[in-house]
Write a protein that holds these residues in place. Sequence first.
Motif, PDB file in Angstrom:
ATOM      1  N   ARG A   1      36.115 -13.440 -55.047  1.00 20.07           N
ATOM      2  CA  ARG A   1      36.990 -12.538 -54.309  1.00 20.07           C
ATOM      3  C   ARG A   1      38.318 -13.215 -53.966  1.00 20.07           C
ATOM      4  O   ARG A   1      39.383 -12.610 -54.023  1.00 20.07           O
ATOM      5  N   PHE A   2      38.240 -14.506 -53.616  1.00 14.72           N
ATOM      6  CA  PHE A   2      39.465 -15.246 -53.321  1.00 14.72           C
ATOM      7  C   PHE A   2      40.300 -15.382 -54.601  1.00 14.72           C
ATOM      8  O   PHE A   2      41.528 -15.262 -54.556  1.00 14.72           O
ATOM      9  N   GLU A   3      39.638 -15.624 -55.719  1.00 16.87           N
ATOM     10  CA  GLU A   3      40.366 -15.702 -56.988  1.00 16.87           C
ATOM     11  C   GLU A   3      41.114 -14.394 -57.265  1.00 16.87           C
ATOM     12  O   GLU A   3      42.263 -14.416 -57.733  1.00 16.87           O
ATOM     13  N   ALA A   4      40.479 -13.277 -56.979  1.00 21.92           N
ATOM     14  CA  ALA A   4      41.144 -11.984 -57.189  1.00 21.92           C
ATOM     15  C   ALA A   4      42.383 -11.876 -56.304  1.00 21.92           C
ATOM     16  O   ALA A   4      43.412 -11.332 -56.730  1.00 21.92           O
ATOM     17  N   LYS A   5      42.293 -12.406 -55.100  1.00 21.07           N
ATOM     18  CA  LYS A   5      43.447 -12.400 -54.196  1.00 21.07           C
ATOM     19  C   LYS A   5      44.568 -13.269 -54.760  1.00 21.07           C
ATOM     20  O   LYS A   5      45.750 -12.918 -54.671  1.00 21.07           O
ATOM     21  N   VAL A   6      44.204 -14.400 -55.334  1.00 28.97           N
ATOM     22  CA  VAL A   6      45.200 -15.278 -55.953  1.00 28.97           C
ATOM     23  C   VAL A   6      45.851 -14.591 -57.142  1.00 28.97           C
ATOM     24  O   VAL A   6      47.075 -14.624 -57.313  1.00 28.97           O
ATOM     25  N   ARG A   7      45.047 -13.948 -57.967  1.00 19.65           N
ATOM     26  CA  ARG A   7      45.595 -13.264 -59.149  1.00 19.65           C
ATOM     27  C   ARG A   7      46.536 -12.131 -58.740  1.00 19.65           C
ATOM     28  O   ARG A   7      47.541 -11.878 -59.403  1.00 19.65           O
TER      29      ARG A   7
ATOM     30  N   ASP B   1      42.784 -13.627 -42.563  1.00 16.38           N
ATOM     31  CA  ASP B   1      43.903 -14.330 -41.950  1.00 16.38           C
ATOM     32  C   ASP B   1      43.853 -15.827 -42.254  1.00 16.38           C
ATOM     33  O   ASP B   1      44.888 -16.467 -42.432  1.00 16.38           O
ATOM     34  N   LEU B   2      42.650 -16.397 -42.320  1.00 13.28           N
ATOM     35  CA  LEU B   2      42.531 -17.799 -42.715  1.00 13.28           C
ATOM     36  C   LEU B   2      42.826 -17.976 -44.201  1.00 13.28           C
ATOM     37  O   LEU B   2      43.510 -18.929 -44.600  1.00 13.28           O
ATOM     38  N   SER B   3      42.312 -17.076 -45.024  1.00 17.25           N
ATOM     39  CA  SER B   3      42.576 -17.200 -46.466  1.00 17.25           C
ATOM     40  C   SER B   3      44.067 -17.072 -46.758  1.00 17.25           C
ATOM     41  O   SER B   3      44.577 -17.679 -47.712  1.00 17.25           O
ATOM     42  N   ASP B   4      44.782 -16.331 -45.919  1.00 21.40           N
ATOM     43  CA  ASP B   4      46.233 -16.220 -46.090  1.00 21.40           C
ATOM     44  C   ASP B   4      46.929 -17.570 -45.901  1.00 21.40           C
ATOM     45  O   ASP B   4      48.000 -17.803 -46.482  1.00 21.40           O
ATOM     46  N   ILE B   5      46.345 -18.454 -45.085  1.00 24.32           N
ATOM     47  CA  ILE B   5      46.938 -19.787 -44.913  1.00 24.32           C
ATOM     48  C   ILE B   5      46.828 -20.574 -46.214  1.00 24.32           C
ATOM     49  O   ILE B   5      47.787 -21.219 -46.653  1.00 24.32           O
ATOM     50  N   TRP B   6      45.657 -20.521 -46.836  1.00 18.18           N
ATOM     51  CA  TRP B   6      45.516 -21.173 -48.150  1.00 18.18           C
ATOM     52  C   TRP B   6      46.494 -20.570 -49.166  1.00 18.18           C
ATOM     53  O   TRP B   6      47.120 -21.298 -49.929  1.00 18.18           O
ATOM     54  N   ILE B   7      46.613 -19.254 -49.155  1.00 16.05           N
ATOM     55  CA  ILE B   7      47.534 -18.598 -50.084  1.00 16.05           C
ATOM     56  C   ILE B   7      48.979 -19.038 -49.809  1.00 16.05           C
ATOM     57  O   ILE B   7      49.769 -19.242 -50.745  1.00 16.05           O
ATOM     58  N   SER B   8      49.334 -19.217 -48.545  1.00 17.40           N
ATOM     59  CA  SER B   8      50.698 -19.658 -48.225  1.00 17.40           C
ATOM     60  C   SER B   8      50.953 -21.058 -48.753  1.00 17.40           C
ATOM     61  O   SER B   8      52.063 -21.365 -49.229  1.00 17.40           O
TER      62      SER B   8
ATOM     63  N   GLN C   1      25.904 -16.253 -53.154  1.00 15.57           N
ATOM     64  CA  GLN C   1      26.802 -15.574 -52.215  1.00 15.57           C
ATOM     65  C   GLN C   1      28.149 -16.286 -52.152  1.00 15.57           C
ATOM     66  O   GLN C   1      29.208 -15.652 -52.113  1.00 15.57           O
ATOM     67  N   ALA C   2      28.123 -17.620 -52.158  1.00 14.28           N
ATOM     68  CA  ALA C   2      29.369 -18.388 -52.105  1.00 14.28           C
ATOM     69  C   ALA C   2      30.217 -18.131 -53.345  1.00 14.28           C
ATOM     70  O   ALA C   2      31.448 -18.010 -53.259  1.00 14.28           O
ATOM     71  N   HIS C   3      29.578 -18.031 -54.491  1.00 14.08           N
ATOM     72  CA  HIS C   3      30.327 -17.782 -55.727  1.00 14.08           C
ATOM     73  C   HIS C   3      30.974 -16.397 -55.708  1.00 14.08           C
ATOM     74  O   HIS C   3      32.084 -16.221 -56.225  1.00 14.08           O
ATOM     75  N   ARG C   4      30.303 -15.436 -55.111  1.00  9.44           N
ATOM     76  CA  ARG C   4      30.900 -14.100 -55.007  1.00  9.44           C
ATOM     77  C   ARG C   4      32.141 -14.131 -54.110  1.00  9.44           C
ATOM     78  O   ARG C   4      33.142 -13.463 -54.403  1.00  9.44           O
ATOM     79  N   ILE C   5      32.073 -14.911 -53.042  1.00 14.45           N
ATOM     80  CA  ILE C   5      33.215 -15.005 -52.137  1.00 14.45           C
ATOM     81  C   ILE C   5      34.375 -15.735 -52.810  1.00 14.45           C
ATOM     82  O   ILE C   5      35.545 -15.333 -52.685  1.00 14.45           O
ATOM     83  N   LEU C   6      34.076 -16.780 -53.543  1.00 13.38           N
ATOM     84  CA  LEU C   6      35.134 -17.498 -54.262  1.00 13.38           C
ATOM     85  C   LEU C   6      35.764 -16.600 -55.321  1.00 13.38           C
ATOM     86  O   LEU C   6      36.980 -16.658 -55.550  1.00 13.38           O
TER      87      LEU C   6
ATOM     88  N   ARG D   1      29.489 -15.873 -42.275  1.00 13.13           N
ATOM     89  CA  ARG D   1      30.781 -15.496 -42.847  1.00 13.13           C
ATOM     90  C   ARG D   1      31.669 -16.729 -42.874  1.00 13.13           C
ATOM     91  O   ARG D   1      32.043 -17.269 -41.830  1.00 13.13           O
ATOM     92  N   GLY D   2      32.000 -17.214 -44.092  1.00 12.38           N
ATOM     93  CA  GLY D   2      32.812 -18.410 -44.226  1.00 12.38           C
ATOM     94  C   GLY D   2      34.287 -18.150 -43.985  1.00 12.38           C
ATOM     95  O   GLY D   2      34.738 -17.008 -43.873  1.00 12.38           O
ATOM     96  N   ALA D   3      35.052 -19.237 -43.927  1.00 12.45           N
ATOM     97  CA  ALA D   3      36.472 -19.132 -43.611  1.00 12.45           C
ATOM     98  C   ALA D   3      37.243 -18.345 -44.658  1.00 12.45           C
ATOM     99  O   ALA D   3      38.209 -17.649 -44.336  1.00 12.45           O
ATOM    100  N   VAL D   4      36.838 -18.435 -45.921  1.00 15.57           N
ATOM    101  CA  VAL D   4      37.540 -17.689 -46.969  1.00 15.57           C
ATOM    102  C   VAL D   4      37.422 -16.189 -46.745  1.00 15.57           C
ATOM    103  O   VAL D   4      38.304 -15.420 -47.146  1.00 15.57           O
ATOM    104  N   GLU D   5      36.348 -15.757 -46.077  1.00 16.69           N
ATOM    105  CA  GLU D   5      36.151 -14.331 -45.822  1.00 16.69           C
ATOM    106  C   GLU D   5      36.991 -13.819 -44.657  1.00 16.69           C
ATOM    107  O   GLU D   5      37.104 -12.603 -44.475  1.00 16.69           O
TER     108      GLU D   5
END
Length: 279
Positions: free
Chosen positions: A25-31, A246-253, A18-23, A239-243
Amino acid sequence: MMTRSAILLAAFGSSEPQAHRILARFEAKVREAFPGRTVRWAFTSGRIRERLAGEGKKTDSVSKALARVGFERFETVAVQSLHVIPGKEFEDLKRAVRDAEENGPIARTTLGAPLLAGPDDVEAAAAAILRNLPPERSPHEAVLLMGHGTWHQGDAVYDSLAARLAEQDPLVKLGTLEGIDSLEPLLDALRRDTVNTVWLIPLLAVVGAHVQRDMAGDGPNSWKSRIEAAGFACKPVMRGAVENEDLSDIWISHLTTAVSELDSDQASGGQGNTVPLDP
């Protein structure tokens, strides 16, 4: 000739599917945010890498990932931490990036900050958490966030976040598995608040073993079991922070800052490092 530049995402890691699927998804957001950039991963936990290797799954340490990127003839790399606080894992990450820059084939690097790197991040994270509380929660029900915690000085940022959350909603509290912000004082505070239901939410990047076992597990030492033993109804949120978008947007910033500085350095011929690399 155009300089080849990559992004390296550095997470603690997890062996949970499950964690790998979420990561992913975050990679797709980065791309999506940085189209055309090559994206690579590194896991900072040696134990996680060993466990995955035992399952036949290859993962890289930060040093190995940077060496691989250099071998692929990328000249510059923006490294983005997916850690929550600037603790020991982030210090180790800084050293690995510094060593790659000093001794490896990477000409320039920048390093994006973890989620809670300073007061502005604390403010943004508190707002992100409060905007994304469970919609089913009643006003008289408490919310308890579980961070990992550490005995590193970076642990103090949890206190800053806890204070900011309490200012806006006194029934939203924060504790950690390790460090000084343990569960017991929070249980006492919940008794004083005379609540009967506690929503339990992880403040970790993904739902891995810590969340499944230490937070929401059925064993007697999990936070869920201890909260229930103290007389409260407990509702874990898996539900982790990457999900939390709004939190994932902080990492993206933070990554945006790292990429922008890298590109600026590239244009001027200067040296990168958005986060200082001194130990």
